[in-house]
Design an enzyme around this catalytic site. Structure first.
Site, PDB file in Angstrom:
ATOM      1  N   HIS A  95     -46.055 -64.858  14.758  1.00 21.76           N
ATOM      2  CA  HIS A  95     -45.607 -64.573  13.386  1.00 21.76           C
ATOM      3  C   HIS A  95     -46.717 -63.940  12.537  1.00 21.76           C
ATOM      4  O   HIS A  95     -46.505 -62.868  11.968  1.00 21.76           O
ATOM      5  CB  HIS A  95     -45.041 -65.834  12.731  1.00 21.76           C
ATOM      6  CG  HIS A  95     -44.922 -65.724  11.258  1.00 21.76           C
ATOM      7  ND1 HIS A  95     -44.053 -64.847  10.640  1.00 21.76           N
ATOM      8  CD2 HIS A  95     -45.587 -66.365  10.269  1.00 21.76           C
ATOM      9  CE1 HIS A  95     -44.192 -64.952   9.322  1.00 21.76           C
ATOM     10  NE2 HIS A  95     -45.117 -65.873   9.082  1.00 21.76           N
TER      11      HIS A  95
ATOM     12  N   GLU B 153     -52.236 -73.608   5.513  1.00 24.70           N
ATOM     13  CA  GLU B 153     -51.089 -74.520   5.553  1.00 24.70           C
ATOM     14  C   GLU B 153     -50.987 -75.268   6.873  1.00 24.70           C
ATOM     15  O   GLU B 153     -50.610 -76.441   6.885  1.00 24.70           O
ATOM     16  CB  GLU B 153     -49.779 -73.742   5.367  1.00 24.70           C
ATOM     17  CG  GLU B 153     -49.474 -73.361   3.954  1.00 24.70           C
ATOM     18  CD  GLU B 153     -48.180 -72.570   3.850  1.00 24.70           C
ATOM     19  OE1 GLU B 153     -47.262 -72.761   4.680  1.00 24.70           O
ATOM     20  OE2 GLU B 153     -48.086 -71.749   2.931  1.00 24.70           O
ATOM     21  N   ASP B 154     -51.268 -74.584   7.970  1.00 19.72           N
ATOM     22  CA  ASP B 154     -50.895 -75.114   9.280  1.00 19.72           C
ATOM     23  C   ASP B 154     -52.050 -75.503  10.184  1.00 19.72           C
ATOM     24  O   ASP B 154     -51.823 -75.872  11.336  1.00 19.72           O
ATOM     25  CB  ASP B 154     -50.025 -74.073  10.011  1.00 19.72           C
ATOM     26  CG  ASP B 154     -48.719 -73.797   9.285  1.00 19.72           C
ATOM     27  OD1 ASP B 154     -48.255 -74.668   8.527  1.00 19.72           O
ATOM     28  OD2 ASP B 154     -48.172 -72.695   9.477  1.00 19.72           O
TER      29      ASP B 154
END
Length: 188
Positions: A39, A67-68
């Protein structure tokens, strides 16, 4: 798999690709079990193909690391420069906001305040995510949780239409959302 040859032309983008691959290692997309980094690589390809400079492309590659993963803003600033770190921060959700709708609305406001480069990274992300949603729908995997995503993408399209009117990412996002709604399994 998105094209990655653009990374060969820029040491900054190549370093961002290496960093994203390391930090997202072991993460997969729930849609198709491809490596999650697929992505961010697509986002970077969209930005590169649109002619954005290396710092913006690198921010596209890195847009999900805060975020991840366990990466932080200072680490990004030290390794990729303050501008890249600030762009990534501008498109990063605030994890302290528990409600999904409120968190997404806060993110859209933050992007709108951060300027055009943040808006195009955000827009490229939404184009990629809308494509994933279209694939989910085509596979009959549109769920209740996807309703919130679709509403966020619609609100993002409205915000981006005001912020970067006439930009081809706005047109692409609009077309992707129309395609989602045109699929018979979407229920939207």
């Amino acid at each position: 798999m998105p094209r990655t040859d653009f990374g060969e032309r820029s040491p900054l983008t190549r370093d961002a690709l290496d960093f994203a691959n390391q930090r997202h290692a072991g993460q997969t997309r729930d849609l198709d079990d491809l490596p999650f980094v697929t992505h961010p690589m697509e986002v970077a390809c969209l930005l590169h193909d649109a002619g954005y400079e290396d710092e913006v492309v690198a921010a596209g590659v890195l847009h999900d690391v805060l975020e991840d993963t366990d990466a932080n803003h200072d680490e990004l600033a030290d390794r990729f420069g303050q501008r890249v770190a600030d762009l990534v921060e501008a498109v990063t959700d605030d994890p302290s906001i528990a409600d999904d709708d409120e968190r997404r609305a806060a993110l859209r406001r933050k992007v709108a305040e951060a300027g055009e480069c943040a808006a195009v990274v955000f827009a490229a992300d939404k184009v990629s995510k809308a494509r994933e949603l279209r694939l989910r729908v085509s596979r009959g995997r549109f769920g209740r949780a996807d309703d919130g995503k679709l509403a966020h993408y619609d609100a993002s399209l409205a915000m981006l239409s005001d912020l970067i009117p006439g930009h081809h990412f706005v047109d692409q996002l609009r077309m992707e959302l129309e395609a989602v709604r045109a699929l018979p399994a979407s229920g939207v």
